[in-house]
Design a protein around this motif. Structure first.
Motif, PDB file in Angstrom:
ATOM      1  N   UNK A 197      26.648  42.153  10.131  1.00  0.00           N
ATOM      2  CA  UNK A 197      26.668  40.986   9.698  1.00  0.00           C
ATOM      3  C   UNK A 197      25.073  40.817   8.636  1.00  0.00           C
ATOM      4  N   UNK A 198      24.510  41.179   8.793  1.00  0.00           N
ATOM      5  CA  UNK A 198      22.829  41.098   8.456  1.00  0.00           C
ATOM      6  C   UNK A 198      23.034  41.121   6.999  1.00  0.00           C
ATOM      7  N   UNK A 199      23.484  42.725   7.025  1.00  0.00           N
ATOM      8  CA  UNK A 199      23.461  43.275   5.448  1.00  0.00           C
ATOM      9  C   UNK A 199      24.793  42.639   4.646  1.00  0.00           C
ATOM     10  N   UNK A 200      25.491  42.429   5.057  1.00  0.00           N
ATOM     11  CA  UNK A 200      26.638  41.149   4.379  1.00  0.00           C
ATOM     12  C   UNK A 200      25.712  40.129   4.014  1.00  0.00           C
ATOM     13  N   UNK A 220      23.496  41.180   0.842  1.00  0.00           N
ATOM     14  CA  UNK A 220      25.122  41.138  -0.251  1.00  0.00           C
ATOM     15  C   UNK A 220      25.440  40.308  -1.077  1.00  0.00           C
ATOM     16  N   UNK A 221      25.959  39.417   0.276  1.00  0.00           N
ATOM     17  CA  UNK A 221      26.486  38.614  -0.389  1.00  0.00           C
ATOM     18  C   UNK A 221      25.811  37.713  -1.267  1.00  0.00           C
ATOM     19  N   UNK A 222      24.174  36.909  -0.575  1.00  0.00           N
ATOM     20  CA  UNK A 222      23.257  36.347  -1.581  1.00  0.00           C
ATOM     21  C   UNK A 222      23.265  36.370  -2.748  1.00  0.00           C
ATOM     22  N   UNK A 223      23.088  38.277  -3.214  1.00  0.00           N
ATOM     23  CA  UNK A 223      23.086  38.726  -4.302  1.00  0.00           C
ATOM     24  C   UNK A 223      23.944  38.547  -4.950  1.00  0.00           C
ATOM     25  N   UNK A 224      24.778  38.937  -5.233  1.00  0.00           N
ATOM     26  CA  UNK A 224      26.188  38.675  -5.529  1.00  0.00           C
ATOM     27  C   UNK A 224      26.377  36.810  -5.887  1.00  0.00           C
ATOM     28  N   UNK A 225      25.573  35.960  -5.218  1.00  0.00           N
ATOM     29  CA  UNK A 225      26.048  34.643  -5.649  1.00  0.00           C
ATOM     30  C   UNK A 225      24.651  34.832  -6.374  1.00  0.00           C
TER      31      UNK A 225
END
Length: 74
Positions: free
Chosen positions: A25-28, A31-36
């Motif tokens: 969940x932490x890695x997800x 990753x989502x933060x980097x994409x945004x």
């Protein structure tokens, strides 16, 4: 011979209450933060300082060439 995946791998290790599940969940989230952030950076069209210098230099050279082609009459 029918083997179920759940019998080979204990799927409880991926639950959100287990350390591996929390890590996933932490890695997800990272990753989502980097994409945004990438989407935000692209949509705001921020130029780097080097890009601005190159663009200004090209505009200056273009203006000089135009002045050479069309000199002002005195």
């Amino acid at each position: 011979m029918k083997i179920l995946i759940s019998s080979v791998i204990n799927l409880k290790i991926f639950s959100p209450s287990e350390p591996l599940g929390i890590f996933i969940i932490f890695i997800g989230l990272i990753f989502s933060g980097i994409i945004f952030y990438i989407i935000y950076a692209v949509s705001t069209n921020k130029e780097s300082l080097e890009d601005k210098k190159i663009r200004n230099k090209k505009e200056f050279i273009q203006k000089e060439k135009i002045e050479k082609l069309f000199p002002k009459k005195k």
